[in-house]
Design an enzyme around this catalytic site. Sequence first.
Site, mmCIF file in Angstrom:
data_model
loop_
_atom_site.group_PDB
_atom_site.id
_atom_site.type_symbol
_atom_site.label_atom_id
_atom_site.label_comp_id
_atom_site.label_asym_id
_atom_site.label_seq_id
_atom_site.Cartn_x
_atom_site.Cartn_y
_atom_site.Cartn_z
ATOM 1 N N ASP A 1 4.532 88.075 -49.729
ATOM 2 C CA ASP A 1 4.457 86.756 -50.343
ATOM 3 C C ASP A 1 5.865 86.198 -50.515
ATOM 4 O O ASP A 1 6.852 86.798 -50.060
ATOM 5 C CB ASP A 1 3.684 86.802 -51.662
ATOM 6 C CG ASP A 1 4.374 87.616 -52.745
ATOM 7 O OD1 ASP A 1 5.330 88.334 -52.433
ATOM 8 O OD2 ASP A 1 3.945 87.544 -53.913
ATOM 9 N N SER B 1 6.612 82.684 -56.726
ATOM 10 C CA SER B 1 5.835 83.679 -55.995
ATOM 11 C C SER B 1 5.171 83.072 -54.760
ATOM 12 O O SER B 1 5.847 82.604 -53.858
ATOM 13 C CB SER B 1 4.814 84.327 -56.930
ATOM 14 O OG SER B 1 4.133 85.378 -56.302
ATOM 15 N N ASP C 1 7.286 90.529 -53.685
ATOM 16 C CA ASP C 1 6.877 91.646 -54.531
ATOM 17 C C ASP C 1 5.462 92.115 -54.199
ATOM 18 O O ASP C 1 5.005 93.131 -54.717
ATOM 19 C CB ASP C 1 7.005 91.305 -56.021
ATOM 20 C CG ASP C 1 6.131 90.137 -56.447
ATOM 21 O OD1 ASP C 1 5.529 89.474 -55.590
ATOM 22 O OD2 ASP C 1 6.052 89.883 -57.675
ATOM 23 N N ASP D 1 8.143 85.759 -52.908
ATOM 24 C CA ASP D 1 9.225 86.502 -53.551
ATOM 25 C C ASP D 1 9.197 87.982 -53.192
ATOM 26 O O ASP D 1 9.955 88.775 -53.749
ATOM 27 C CB ASP D 1 9.199 86.321 -55.064
ATOM 28 C CG ASP D 1 7.910 86.829 -55.711
ATOM 29 O OD1 ASP D 1 6.879 86.885 -55.022
ATOM 30 O OD2 ASP D 1 7.932 87.152 -56.918
#
Length: 555
Positions: free
Chosen positions: A256, A112, A260, A258
């Site tokens: 961010d 992440s 999401d 990743d």
Amino acid sequence: MSEQPSSLPLPGTGASDLSGIVLANDIRGRAGQTLTAEIARALGAAFADQLDAPALIVAHDMRLSSPELSRAVIDGAVRRGAIVADAGLSSTDQLYCASGQHQAAGIMVTASHNPGGDNGFKLCLPGARPVGRDSGLEEIRRAAEAYLDAGEIPVRGEGRAEEIDTLEDYAVALQALVPLPEGRRVRVVVDAGNGMAGHTAPTVLGTLPQVELIDLHFALDGSFPNHPADPLRPENLRDLQAAVVREGADLGLAFDGDADRCVVLDEQGTAVSPSAITALIAQREIARARAAGQERPVVVANLVSSRHVAETVRDAGGEHRRTPVGHSVIKTIMAEVDAVFGGEHSAHYYFRDFYFADSGMLAALHVLAALAETEETASALVAAHSPYAASGEINSPVTDAAGARERVRAHVAAWPGVRIDDLDGLTVQHWDQDIPAEDRWWFSLRSSHTEPLLRLNVEAEQAATMARIRDEILTLSQAEAEMGAETEGAGALPAGASGADVPGWLRSILRCPDCGGELRDVERALQCMLCARVHTVEDGIPVLIAGRQQAPASH
């Protein structure tokens, strides 16, 4: 695939312990150290053992360690009979979409927003159903430890791996869920932070005639050469803020690593509170559900979201549900109550029609659609959704989080008119319409799941009230550190070897001016834990100057 040996040797020690990397909602560790290819292989095998059906989709982000870890987790799963679809580069919500469309379990290799040297896994069951500590992750940990201790992963069944491309289906699904109106064309700058939004935004946003997409840091690079891919830290928004103003854009979007999570900036380059975005999207999703015949749609929001979210939901004809913090618990609660939408103050947004999963890109489409439906500026659009004064989340380092929290509880319990609950940590409310505006406030004090920190959020009707409550609770929660300092004897430094003479809560939020990394105490200075730059402390005051490489020589 070529024929595999009947068992795969692992470096068995007989004492494997993965509890340090298997967290409440996901798996996260230091790549090559606490999370190696061998551990990834064991975790892949253990997850495959838990599945009722063999179908599994594996995807990964752009981190330098992700391809190796992805290959290892696929190998472990295949050895245990999984039929693996290797989706390659993907955002996390792209994987969730594929899990829902194909009704297959999923593993996303990502850490992440963590630093580039970290990595990990986010797991889901078919239909993007969450996997957390209370929904299978502990069992997976124990099974993986057993494989590591045994030193081998026996072959079971006839597993195999094949490649799959999920990007186009993902883009089509999102665009269908939030169609943008014709007419106004929205000029938007997207900062991908060298993360996976650089992979998804061109296909999702760049193909829409209603969007003029201006890209910033789209090159996929797991070393994060421009800034850390954590848009909740203000220092990581500077490039986007400058670009929004320079380009005369209507909107800025920061994702961010990743992709999401999504943070929104208005046309002035000002970051919009995630609670305001939650309220905005909640209005839209409630209206859509009511138009489809649902009488009272449910919206969930975690307990650190603004009070305004609940007020907005009720005013729109919906039902508000307050939840603990954490994506796995929110997804579970959403499915239980059939919630149409969910929001977290950490800029995670969840959608019933997206398999109850979170998607930063889908949230971005909602904001773009809301803006395209009006001639207003973004700042005017969200102004009504930020009526209260909020502290933001303040993290205080403590050695005994539970003790500090109970000290605060004992203190505030004597205050007249307060209501206390323990849904997730300690929440104290003093907010009724029949009391003066200056006396309306609430706060949440929670322990971190992964670090020795207390997390404080305060909100009030008036800014002065918020500051008063914030400072009082911080003083109480920091009393432990102050008492410890008093017992260290004369000449003890107030904040470790650095000598930084600042309150503990302020020290906890100081960041490196060069890269935004956390700072650790060294002799008469603070050193960044990401870029290793050293910033001197002079007369007890940290001198955080961008570009300083080392502390001045002592005299």
